[in-house]
Write a protein that holds these residues in place. Structure first.
Motif, short mmCIF file in Angstrom:
data_model
loop_
_atom_site.label_atom_id
_atom_site.label_comp_id
_atom_site.label_asym_id
_atom_site.label_seq_id
_atom_site.Cartn_x
_atom_site.Cartn_y
_atom_site.Cartn_z
N PHE A 3 -8.41 -4.29 -3.52
CA PHE A 3 -9.65 -4.10 -4.06
C PHE A 3 -9.63 -2.74 -4.21
N ILE A 4 -9.84 -2.09 -5.52
CA ILE A 4 -9.90 -0.96 -5.91
C ILE A 4 -11.32 -0.52 -6.12
N PRO A 5 -12.20 0.12 -5.49
CA PRO A 5 -13.58 0.33 -5.45
C PRO A 5 -13.77 1.29 -6.64
N ASN A 6 -15.05 1.05 -7.25
CA ASN A 6 -15.31 1.90 -8.33
C ASN A 6 -15.56 3.36 -7.97
N LYS A 44 -15.09 5.35 -4.22
CA LYS A 44 -14.59 5.41 -3.01
C LYS A 44 -15.50 5.25 -1.71
N GLY A 45 -15.40 4.48 -0.90
CA GLY A 45 -16.34 4.25 0.30
C GLY A 45 -17.68 3.58 -0.05
N LYS A 46 -17.84 2.89 -1.31
CA LYS A 46 -19.18 2.26 -1.51
C LYS A 46 -18.59 0.95 -2.40
N PHE A 47 -18.23 0.05 -1.33
CA PHE A 47 -17.71 -1.21 -1.93
C PHE A 47 -18.89 -1.84 -2.62
N HIS A 48 -19.89 -1.75 -2.26
CA HIS A 48 -21.12 -2.52 -2.86
C HIS A 48 -21.33 -2.10 -4.43
N LYS A 49 -20.70 -1.05 -4.87
CA LYS A 49 -20.98 -0.77 -6.36
C LYS A 49 -19.77 -1.26 -7.06
N GLY A 50 -19.09 -2.29 -6.40
CA GLY A 50 -18.19 -2.87 -7.26
C GLY A 50 -16.82 -2.34 -7.53
N GLY A 51 -15.80 -3.31 -8.01
CA GLY A 51 -14.38 -2.58 -8.27
C GLY A 51 -13.44 -3.80 -8.88
N ILE A 52 -12.34 -3.42 -8.73
CA ILE A 52 -11.33 -4.30 -9.32
C ILE A 52 -10.78 -5.15 -8.31
N LEU A 53 -10.41 -6.22 -8.30
CA LEU A 53 -9.61 -7.30 -7.29
C LEU A 53 -8.49 -7.51 -8.07
N GLN A 54 -7.42 -7.36 -7.31
CA GLN A 54 -6.03 -7.59 -7.55
C GLN A 54 -5.20 -8.37 -6.70
N ALA A 55 -3.89 -8.93 -7.13
CA ALA A 55 -3.52 -9.62 -6.17
C ALA A 55 -1.88 -9.17 -6.29
N LEU A 56 -1.12 -9.19 -5.17
CA LEU A 56 0.33 -8.57 -5.09
C LEU A 56 1.37 -9.61 -5.80
N CYS A 57 2.12 -8.88 -6.52
CA CYS A 57 3.28 -9.51 -7.20
C CYS A 57 4.64 -8.88 -7.02
N PHE A 58 5.57 -9.66 -7.04
CA PHE A 58 7.19 -9.10 -6.85
C PHE A 58 7.61 -8.86 -8.12
N LYS A 59 8.03 -7.67 -8.60
CA LYS A 59 8.30 -7.33 -9.74
C LYS A 59 9.68 -8.32 -10.20
N SER A 60 10.69 -8.43 -9.38
CA SER A 60 11.68 -9.28 -9.34
C SER A 60 11.59 -10.65 -9.71
N GLU A 61 10.42 -11.27 -9.22
CA GLU A 61 10.08 -12.78 -9.55
C GLU A 61 8.59 -13.09 -9.56
N HIS A 62 8.01 -13.30 -10.62
CA HIS A 62 6.82 -13.60 -10.51
C HIS A 62 6.34 -15.10 -9.66
N SER A 63 5.40 -15.09 -9.11
CA SER A 63 4.87 -16.45 -8.32
C SER A 63 5.91 -16.72 -7.30
N MET A 64 6.43 -15.55 -6.77
CA MET A 64 7.32 -15.71 -5.63
C MET A 64 6.95 -16.35 -4.25
N ASP A 65 7.53 -17.30 -3.77
CA ASP A 65 7.31 -17.99 -2.68
C ASP A 65 7.87 -17.20 -1.56
N THR A 66 7.02 -16.42 -0.62
CA THR A 66 7.51 -15.67 0.31
C THR A 66 7.86 -16.48 1.58
N ARG A 67 7.35 -17.85 1.68
CA ARG A 67 7.17 -18.38 3.03
C ARG A 67 8.23 -18.85 3.53
N ASN A 68 9.35 -19.00 2.86
CA ASN A 68 10.82 -19.02 3.32
C ASN A 68 10.96 -20.61 3.92
N TRP A 69 9.92 -21.69 3.51
CA TRP A 69 9.91 -22.82 4.09
C TRP A 69 11.13 -23.70 3.76
#
Length: 281
Positions: free
Chosen positions: A71-74, A76-101
């Motif tokens: 979460f990148i806040p609009n 710094k230190g004031k999360f209630h003022k909103g921001g951008i939510l992002q998710a981690l992605c592997f550059k080498s393979e999108h939707s990478m399944d890291t679980r190794n199941w």
């Protein structure tokens, strides 16, 4: 503080749940108004780790097919003022399944370049934030739980990751330009440090902290006797303490500011323990 649920308003609940809340720290305990930090997303939150330099918050999701969020806040230190939510992605393979199941896709100590995808509709009225994120390229993790920021790195556990579902420990190193437009020129990197194949070594890692001497301290939440484990920077695991009281999990390990006392909880019956040194790194 995190709500580890996705319960929605209905017959038994007046409001939707699944948010983070800011709780003021003070020497004198007092009540504060609970204000949900909606921009940080509504999902089954487990832990938050904050980079004090950038103000960026990293988050785990306790689901078998969860994501890792930042979460990148609009402001710094004031999360209630909103921001951008992002998710981690592997550059080498999108939707990478890291679980190794089923397939050993993530090998120990291999560095992988990371990019972050921006999420929309983050209050997720359909409880589908992780599914939409994975469809758009976010990596899938096995029950992200404990998370800790220390000396420029984000450490986090995945409780039932790995072929034997005994847990995984990942380390993410943010980009020197983390959260900025040019970060893809020198991206952050992630590696898998620990994935044991023997429950005698580690049985379902949960909460995590970093000791003053640099080792990671893990709380187990396994099927039998639980331990506090130490993990050296090279991935070597050792037993630090045993729950001799019962079979309930350790939780919330953290050192005092001067590093002399390790505080940790036994979830049931709700004990908090203070373990004193002297500690030797």
């Amino acid at each position: 503080s995190c709500e580890e649920t996705e319960i929605q308003a209905g017959e038994d609940w007046k409001k939707d749940h699944g948010y983070n809340f800011e709780v003021p720290v003070s020497e004198t305990p007092k009540l504060t108004k609970p204000v949900p930090l909606r921009s940080m997303g509504r999902f089954s939150h487990e832990a938050v780790a904050i980079d004090p330099d950038t103000g960026i918050a990293y988050q785990t999701e306790d689901e078998g097919n969860g994501l890792i969020y930042r979460f990148i806040p609009n402001v710094k230190g004031k999360f209630h003022k909103g921001g951008i939510l992002q998710a981690l992605c592997f550059k080498s393979e999108h939707s990478m399944d890291t679980r190794n199941w089923k397939e050993n896709k993530i090998l120990l100590n291999e560095l992988h370049d990371v990019e972050w995808i921006t999420l929309d509709d983050v209050e997720s009225p359909e409880n589908d934030l992780r599914f939409r994120g994975a469809k758009n390229g976010a990596a899938i993790f096995a029950r992200g739980e404990g998370m800790w920021f220390d000396k420029g790195k984000v450490y986090f556990t995945c409780t039932n990751g790995g072929k034997k579902k005994l847990g995984q420990l990942f380390i993410y190193t943010p980009s020197p330009s983390e959260g900025k437009n040019n970060e893809n020129n020198n991206p952050g990197k992630i590696k898998l440090l620990v994935e044991p194949q023997d429950s005698e070594i580690m049985d379902m890692c949960d909460n995590i902290t970093v000791a003053p001497w640099g080792d990671m301290i893990i709380c187990e939440d396994g099927k039998g006797t639980d331990y506090l484990l130490g993990i050296q920077p090279d991935g070597t695991i050792y037993k630090l303490a045993k729950n001799a009281l019962n079979s309930k999990e350790f939780a919330g390990g953290v050192f005092s500011p001067d590093g002399s006392i390790l505080f940790v909880n036994i979830q049931l019956p709700g004990f908090t323990l203070a373990i004193t040194g002297p500690w030797q790194g």
